[in-house]
Design a protein around this motif. Structure first.
Motif, PDB file in Angstrom:
ATOM      1  N   LYS A   1     -27.975 -16.130  19.206  1.00 28.30           N
ATOM      2  CA  LYS A   1     -29.147 -16.235  18.331  1.00 28.30           C
ATOM      3  C   LYS A   1     -29.220 -17.602  17.663  1.00 28.30           C
ATOM      4  O   LYS A   1     -28.201 -18.230  17.379  1.00 28.30           O
ATOM      5  N   GLN A   2     -30.450 -18.043  17.399  1.00 29.23           N
ATOM      6  CA  GLN A   2     -30.696 -19.300  16.706  1.00 29.23           C
ATOM      7  C   GLN A   2     -31.858 -19.109  15.735  1.00 29.23           C
ATOM      8  O   GLN A   2     -32.765 -18.314  15.976  1.00 29.23           O
ATOM      9  N   TRP A   3     -31.809 -19.855  14.631  1.00 25.59           N
ATOM     10  CA  TRP A   3     -32.874 -19.822  13.637  1.00 25.59           C
ATOM     11  C   TRP A   3     -33.258 -21.249  13.275  1.00 25.59           C
ATOM     12  O   TRP A   3     -32.416 -22.152  13.289  1.00 25.59           O
ATOM     13  N   LYS A   4     -34.527 -21.438  12.937  1.00 27.16           N
ATOM     14  CA  LYS A   4     -35.022 -22.785  12.659  1.00 27.16           C
ATOM     15  C   LYS A   4     -34.773 -23.224  11.218  1.00 27.16           C
ATOM     16  O   LYS A   4     -34.815 -24.419  10.926  1.00 27.16           O
TER      17      LYS A   4
ATOM     18  N   LEU B   1     -25.882 -14.024   8.382  1.00 26.17           N
ATOM     19  CA  LEU B   1     -25.330 -14.118   9.735  1.00 26.17           C
ATOM     20  C   LEU B   1     -24.478 -12.899  10.085  1.00 26.17           C
ATOM     21  O   LEU B   1     -24.519 -12.403  11.210  1.00 26.17           O
ATOM     22  N   ALA B   2     -23.703 -12.419   9.125  1.00 31.42           N
ATOM     23  CA  ALA B   2     -22.906 -11.220   9.384  1.00 31.42           C
ATOM     24  C   ALA B   2     -23.817 -10.029   9.655  1.00 31.42           C
ATOM     25  O   ALA B   2     -23.538  -9.207  10.554  1.00 31.42           O
ATOM     26  N   GLY B   3     -24.909  -9.926   8.920  1.00 33.54           N
ATOM     27  CA  GLY B   3     -25.863  -8.848   9.139  1.00 33.54           C
ATOM     28  C   GLY B   3     -26.517  -8.921  10.503  1.00 33.54           C
ATOM     29  O   GLY B   3     -26.906  -7.899  11.078  1.00 33.54           O
TER      30      GLY B   3
ATOM     31  N   SER C   1     -22.422 -22.636  10.699  1.00 36.77           N
ATOM     32  CA  SER C   1     -21.719 -21.351  10.709  1.00 36.77           C
ATOM     33  C   SER C   1     -20.211 -21.519  10.816  1.00 36.77           C
ATOM     34  O   SER C   1     -19.465 -20.569  10.571  1.00 36.77           O
ATOM     35  N   GLN C   2     -19.750 -22.709  11.193  1.00 35.23           N
ATOM     36  CA  GLN C   2     -18.316 -22.889  11.381  1.00 35.23           C
ATOM     37  C   GLN C   2     -17.602 -23.071  10.040  1.00 35.23           C
ATOM     38  O   GLN C   2     -18.096 -23.753   9.142  1.00 35.23           O
ATOM     39  N   PHE C   3     -16.445 -22.442   9.943  1.00 38.00           N
ATOM     40  CA  PHE C   3     -15.678 -22.462   8.705  1.00 38.00           C
ATOM     41  C   PHE C   3     -14.199 -22.509   9.055  1.00 38.00           C
ATOM     42  O   PHE C   3     -13.798 -22.258  10.189  1.00 38.00           O
TER      43      PHE C   3
ATOM     44  N   ALA D   1     -17.680  -8.938  11.807  1.00 45.09           N
ATOM     45  CA  ALA D   1     -17.693  -9.521  10.463  1.00 45.09           C
ATOM     46  C   ALA D   1     -18.729  -8.798   9.625  1.00 45.09           C
ATOM     47  O   ALA D   1     -19.864  -8.582  10.075  1.00 45.09           O
ATOM     48  N   THR D   2     -18.346  -8.429   8.424  1.00 44.17           N
ATOM     49  CA  THR D   2     -19.273  -7.770   7.504  1.00 44.17           C
ATOM     50  C   THR D   2     -19.148  -8.389   6.120  1.00 44.17           C
ATOM     51  O   THR D   2     -18.077  -8.871   5.738  1.00 44.17           O
ATOM     52  N   VAL D   3     -20.240  -8.409   5.385  1.00 39.74           N
ATOM     53  CA  VAL D   3     -20.238  -8.876   3.998  1.00 39.74           C
ATOM     54  C   VAL D   3     -20.728  -7.731   3.120  1.00 39.74           C
ATOM     55  O   VAL D   3     -21.763  -7.109   3.394  1.00 39.74           O
ATOM     56  N   ARG D   4     -19.970  -7.454   2.075  1.00 39.09           N
ATOM     57  CA  ARG D   4     -20.290  -6.354   1.164  1.00 39.09           C
ATOM     58  C   ARG D   4     -20.451  -6.873  -0.260  1.00 39.09           C
ATOM     59  O   ARG D   4     -19.698  -7.742  -0.700  1.00 39.09           O
TER      60      ARG D   4
END
Length: 269
Positions: free
Chosen positions: A93-96, A139-141, A209-211, A264-267
């Motif tokens: 996936k990509q977003w502008k 991104l996690a979503g 997105s890289q970390f 990966a999830t974010v809560r």
């Protein structure tokens, strides 16, 4: 007197710094070209400052990368401590543009990286790095990180210690990114002790997105947005991964451990 081993590591680091400089120049050329043809290709660093760089996917870039890519000569290593990754394909996936802000700066957020080596929970700082946390929440979503490998690890003790594991490129490419860039945040007085989670970039305000996850105290300039901290249980997993070593004699290359983010999830809490 500098030992031969110290000199070897110093030469390896100097070579990598030259690599970063060439990659940055190529990145700028690619950005101008891509803007002209209206292609939303974003250049994301595969390792920051002293630990990585990336750029456009053009012929020059591939040539530079091949010239400086760490050797994959056999090295002594511990057994792979990780399990078989979960079945699935990495995202394309990509977003502008950066996603709209939805996070609550006053709330606590936790990112859970379920990896083939074990779970790595990360306590995120939405107050000091709201745009970064918001991006990871988005991104996690979108399942963007699911089935993505952690493609680089460094173990460079000299002349400045650098111990990081880098993730966040779905297909493991140094140039992988979501298609948008983030402004830097939380840089004033930033330090990178063990447990820090920070953004990779290719210069000011180029996060994607890289970390990277710091598994041992590292010396980096305050140029990489710190946005979270690995919990104690996550540090045990991270150190297990680091214990397997790096698949390159220079101490900078793919990890020997088969590290894949299964989910990966974010809560919000």
């Amino acid at each position: 007197m500098v030992s031969s081993e110290q000199r070897r590591k110093q030469l390896a680091r100097e070579k990598y710094e030259r690599y970063l400089q060439r990659k940055e120049a190529a990145r700028r050329r690619a950005r101008v070209r891509n803007t002209a043809i209206a292609v939303g290709v974003v250049l994301v660093l595969a390792a920051g400052g002293a630990y990585a760089a990336t750029g456009g996917l053009n012929g020059d870039e591939k040539k530079d990368e091949a010239a400086d890519k760490p050797s994959k000569a056999p090295t002594s290593k511990a057994p792979d401590p990780c399990d078989e990754p979960a079945k699935g394909k990495p995202s394309d996936k990509q977003w502008k543009k950066e996603p709209a802000m939805t996070v609550d700066k006053s709330a606590d957020y936790t990112m859970k990286l379920e990896t083939s080596c074990g779970d790595i929970p990360v306590e995120m700082d939405a107050d000091k790095a709201p745009h970064t946390v918001n991006s990871f929440n988005f991104l996690a979503g979108e399942k963007y990180f699911d089935h993505s490998p952690c493609h680089r690890m460094t173990a460079l003790p000299q002349p400045k210690p650098l111990y990081v594991l880098q993730c966040g490129s779905p297909k493991g490419s140094p140039a992988g990114g979501p298609g948008y860039e983030l402004d830097d945040e939380n840089l004033k007085g930033a330090e990178y002790p063990a447990g820090t989670v920070a953004m990779a970039n290719s210069g000011p305000d180029t996060g994607g997105s890289q970390f990277f996850l710091v598994y041992k105290d590292s010396a980096l300039p305050p140029n990489y947005t710190p946005f979270g901290k690995v919990t104690d249980s996550g540090m045990k997993v991270l150190k297990k991964i680091a214990g397997a070593g790096v698949a390159a004699p220079q101490g900078d290359g793919p990890p020997n451990a088969t590290v894949v983010i299964d989910k990966a999830t974010v809560r919000k809490s």
